[in-house]
Design a protein around this motif. Structure first.
Motif, PDB file in Angstrom:
ATOM      1  N   ALA A 182      15.226  17.804 -35.774  1.00  0.00           N
ATOM      2  CA  ALA A 182      15.618  16.513 -34.870  1.00  0.00           C
ATOM      3  C   ALA A 182      14.411  16.005 -34.098  1.00  0.00           C
ATOM      4  N   VAL A 183      13.425  16.928 -34.016  1.00  0.00           N
ATOM      5  CA  VAL A 183      12.034  16.410 -33.171  1.00  0.00           C
ATOM      6  C   VAL A 183      11.024  15.865 -33.837  1.00  0.00           C
ATOM      7  N   ARG A 184      10.940  16.395 -35.169  1.00  0.00           N
ATOM      8  CA  ARG A 184       9.696  15.733 -35.982  1.00  0.00           C
ATOM      9  C   ARG A 184      10.199  16.135 -37.488  1.00  0.00           C
ATOM     10  N   PRO A 185       9.951  15.171 -38.504  1.00  0.00           N
ATOM     11  CA  PRO A 185      10.110  15.515 -39.770  1.00  0.00           C
ATOM     12  C   PRO A 185       9.068  16.819 -40.263  1.00  0.00           C
ATOM     13  N   MET A 186       9.804  17.674 -41.150  1.00  0.00           N
ATOM     14  CA  MET A 186       9.121  18.760 -41.575  1.00  0.00           C
ATOM     15  C   MET A 186       8.201  18.421 -42.744  1.00  0.00           C
ATOM     16  N   ASP A 187       6.976  18.982 -42.926  1.00  0.00           N
ATOM     17  CA  ASP A 187       5.951  18.630 -43.985  1.00  0.00           C
ATOM     18  C   ASP A 187       6.482  19.504 -45.168  1.00  0.00           C
ATOM     19  N   GLY A 206      18.603  28.604 -36.827  1.00  0.00           N
ATOM     20  CA  GLY A 206      19.572  27.940 -35.675  1.00  0.00           C
ATOM     21  C   GLY A 206      18.690  26.813 -35.101  1.00  0.00           C
ATOM     22  N   ALA A 207      17.392  27.337 -34.718  1.00  0.00           N
ATOM     23  CA  ALA A 207      16.759  26.449 -33.649  1.00  0.00           C
ATOM     24  C   ALA A 207      16.110  25.442 -34.507  1.00  0.00           C
ATOM     25  N   LEU A 208      15.951  25.621 -35.792  1.00  0.00           N
ATOM     26  CA  LEU A 208      15.398  24.367 -36.691  1.00  0.00           C
ATOM     27  C   LEU A 208      16.382  23.456 -36.796  1.00  0.00           C
ATOM     28  N   LEU A 209      17.610  23.723 -36.744  1.00  0.00           N
ATOM     29  CA  LEU A 209      18.928  22.811 -36.967  1.00  0.00           C
ATOM     30  C   LEU A 209      19.405  22.270 -35.849  1.00  0.00           C
ATOM     31  N   ASP A 210      18.667  22.791 -34.723  1.00  0.00           N
ATOM     32  CA  ASP A 210      19.412  22.087 -33.352  1.00  0.00           C
ATOM     33  C   ASP A 210      19.055  20.779 -33.342  1.00  0.00           C
ATOM     34  N   VAL A 211      20.248  20.010 -33.077  1.00  0.00           N
ATOM     35  CA  VAL A 211      20.266  18.670 -32.602  1.00  0.00           C
ATOM     36  C   VAL A 211      20.570  18.489 -31.417  1.00  0.00           C
ATOM     37  N   PRO A 212      20.191  17.757 -30.631  1.00  0.00           N
ATOM     38  CA  PRO A 212      20.605  17.604 -29.194  1.00  0.00           C
ATOM     39  C   PRO A 212      21.819  16.673 -28.991  1.00  0.00           C
TER      40      PRO A 212
END
Length: 122
Positions: A21-26, A109-115
């Motif tokens: 949700a912060v930036r797209p993955m490459d 989990g942190a990777l999937l965190d959406v505020p």
């Protein structure tokens, strides 16, 4: 289901990724993380993971009877979970004991965190 093997995952590479949700993955980051999600995408492996994560550790002898598939099939699914870094295994005598790798799940989990949505978003 493809019979190709999943690559062994570099667990340090998962920590490199910002929440989606912060930036797209490459492409490189996605290639590192995708095998973990692929491993969890199978219903038997997801149930195995749930059983393993719900206790400090569990013997394969306690996992196998919960499924209507053969022992070798369960062994294959457990191997996939090990190879992708989601679980650790330790042989004790004739049995293998499994335990979750909590740091990996925290990273996923942190990777999937959406505020949470703010009032302006609602």
């Amino acid at each position: 289901m493809s019979k190709q093997s999943l690559p062994v995952v570099d667990l340090q590479a998962v920590a490199c990724c910002s929440p989606i949700a912060v930036r797209p993955m490459d492409a490189e980051q996605a290639a590192v993380v995708a095998p973990m999600f692929k491993a969890l995408g199978d219903p038997i492996r997801l149930r195995l993971m749930s059983m393993i994560a719900s206790v400090p550790e569990i013997c394969v002898c306690d996992l196998t009877p919960a499924f209507d598939v053969s022992g070798p099939t369960i062994s294959h699914h457990l191997k996939v979970l090990r190879e992708t870094g989601l679980v650790d295994a330790e042989r004790r005598g004739t049995w293998v004991w499994y335990r979750v790798r909590p740091e990996v799940f925290r990273q996923l989990g942190a990777l999937l965190d959406v505020p949470a949505a703010t009032s302006a978003d609602a």
